[in-house]
Motif scaffolding. Structure first.
Motif, mmCIF file in Angstrom:
data_model
loop_
_atom_site.group_PDB
_atom_site.id
_atom_site.type_symbol
_atom_site.label_atom_id
_atom_site.label_comp_id
_atom_site.label_asym_id
_atom_site.label_seq_id
_atom_site.Cartn_x
_atom_site.Cartn_y
_atom_site.Cartn_z
ATOM 1 N N ARG A 1 39.320 30.988 39.414
ATOM 2 C CA ARG A 1 38.301 30.815 40.448
ATOM 3 C C ARG A 1 38.913 30.544 41.809
ATOM 4 N NH1 ARG A 1 33.425 32.555 40.964
ATOM 5 N NH2 ARG A 1 32.993 31.936 38.819
ATOM 6 N N LEU B 1 33.069 31.765 45.230
ATOM 7 C CA LEU B 1 32.705 30.536 44.533
ATOM 8 C C LEU B 1 31.579 30.735 43.528
ATOM 9 C CD1 LEU B 1 32.816 27.985 47.509
ATOM 10 C CD2 LEU B 1 34.632 28.589 45.885
ATOM 11 N N THR B 2 30.776 31.767 43.685
ATOM 12 C CA THR B 2 29.612 31.950 42.812
ATOM 13 C C THR B 2 29.621 33.255 42.028
ATOM 14 O OG1 THR B 2 28.340 32.938 44.627
ATOM 15 C CG2 THR B 2 28.181 30.546 44.338
ATOM 16 N N THR C 1 30.396 36.254 39.438
ATOM 17 C CA THR C 1 30.845 36.312 38.047
ATOM 18 C C THR C 1 32.152 37.090 37.993
ATOM 19 O OG1 THR C 1 28.564 36.267 37.235
ATOM 20 C CG2 THR C 1 30.258 37.060 35.716
#
Length: 440
Positions: free
Chosen positions: A287, A409-410, A412
């Motif tokens: 991430r 950050l969000t 998939t």
């Protein structure tokens, strides 16, 4: 009367020859018109009789007239025969069914009102079925009117496989949706590389979407830019045939042989691709590009106010407030495509991950990789800095999917997963029957 006739004769003699001819022609024409009108209005009965008829005689006169001119009473048997004969008579009416292909700017209200559909019917349709406001260019409509000029039904051909019908029932319109199912069949296509993979795949019979599906399935195992002429590939595709045409396809399996190695990808029941050993063919992503999480100084924002220019500009990534010299890591396996200095981005790096993903790292202090270099997940690629157009030490980090920026950050991100237990056993049994088809 004789005096009038003599006066008219003297006046006629004083006329010129041309005037006498014209006056005579007019008289003959008037006589012809009078005779013609008389023959139209009174072909059978002569002059109109205005004699008042008593009710008794009127009852007799109103009875049907037979072919001999005498009045007669029809029996019930005769009436039945007449009804029977009339039922065999076919009345040819003009069609009141309309068809229309939707163009840009069309709305359901505009189309129907222009074809004289009552406003009341249009309002009922629009109020009860709001989806009709979503008609699109290329779709088609057909409808039929009743003999009273009302809308009887409307058919909306949404797609090749979906048809919506709105039938009039007691002043309202009931919607019926019909889904047309095609017949699925499996097809194996084989080809050899000659030029680019895309051109070679299309030569073998793959569509553009099929080719893209193949590249996506194998993108983590193969660099398609480094294939060799003569490399063999086979693709197993399921096609749905609808009305004699291919409506849609589904990639089931792909095999490619290059540089002496075999590469496979098979579609599992969960919708993901795995190799011959039931291991995932997708690479995992971290991430964050740092060992620990730092404070976020600026988020992904399409309408961010630039602190330097004072203008609203798109912020395509995330800014982390990291001290100068912080190690920056590759978030996944990939190939470095850019590693250089830029006046705005400062020292920055761009890495391609497979065919769809790319990451970018900006305002770096020191670059530790070069263009063309292969990197692994978690490998150190740079040290953070404050170069280029920057208000302070930070890392600007971006993730791109199919050439579009996404929120790091969000979003998939891909994960490498392997099948286990019963799912793995079923998968391995399934691909045993598929592999021979790819090598046939």
């Amino acid at each position: 009367m004789q005096q009038l006739t003599r006066s008219f004769s003297l006046m006629f003699n004083y006329l010129s020859r041309l005037n006498r001819i014209m006056l005579g022609s007019l008289a003959i024409f008037t006589l012809i018109i009078a005779i013609w009108k008389n023959s139209i209005y009174f072909p059978l009965f002569g002059r109109l009789n205005t004699t008042i008829v008593s009710p008794e005689k009127r009852k007799f006169i109103d009875q049907p007239i037979d072919t001999t001119g005498h009045s007669s009473q029809f029996s019930k048997e005769n009436e039945k025969d007449i009804e029977k004969n009339n039922s065999n008579i076919k009345i040819h009416e003009t069609s009141n069914t309309n068809k229309y292909v939707i163009f840009s700017g069309d709305t359901i209200s505009k189309i129907l009102s222009q074809h004289n559909v009552p406003i009341a019917d249009i309002k009922v349709l629009s109020r009860e079925h709001a989806d009709l406001q979503n008609i699109k260019v290329g779709q088609s409509l057909s409808w039929k009117m009743t003999v009273n000029g009302n809308l009887q039904y409307l058919i909306w051909n949404v797609s090749q496989r979906e048809i919506r019908t709105y039938n009039r029932i007691y002043g309202k319109f009931q919607e019926n949706i019909t889904y047309i199912k095609g017949k699925w069949c499996n097809t194996t296509l084989t080809g050899y590389l000659n030029g680019t993979f895309i051109n070679s795949a299309q030569t073998a019979g793959l569509s553009y979407s099929d080719t893209y599906a193949v590249i996506s399935a194998l993108q983590w195992q193969i660099d398609f830019k480094k294939l060799h002429k003569g490399d063999k590939f086979s693709v197993l595709i399921a096609r749905e045939m609808l009305n004699g045409k291919s409506a849609r396809t589904q990639l089931l399996a792909v095999y490619l042989h290059t540089a002496g190695k075999d590469y496979y990808a098979f579609l599992a029941d969960n919708g993901k691709f795995y190799n011959r050993d039931a291991k995932g063919v997708t690479q995992s992503f971290m991430r964050l590009p740092t060992l620990k999480q730092f404070r976020i100084s600026s988020t992904f924002n399409p309408k961010r106010l630039n602190p330097i220019t004072g203008r609203i500009t798109t912020h395509l990534g995330v800014d982390f407030a990291v001290p100068v010299g912080t190690p920056i890591l590759a978030v996944s396996d990939g190939e470095v495509i850019i590693s250089k200095y830029d006046d705005i981005a400062g020292n920055y790096i761009a890495i391609r991950h497979g065919h769809q993903y790319m990451t970018r790292y900006m305002h770096l202090h020191k670059l530790l990789v070069k263009p063309g270099q292969k990197v692994k997940l978690g490998e150190r690629i740079a040290l953070s800095g404050n170069t280029g157009r920057s208000t302070g030490p930070h890392l600007h980090y971006e993730v791109w999917l199919n050439q579009r920026p996404i929120n790091p950050l969000t979003a998939t991100l891909p994960r490498n997963e392997s099948l286990t237990g019963h799912d793995r056993s079923e998968y391995l049994n399934k691909i045993k029957t598929i592999i021979p088809q790819l090598h046939s």
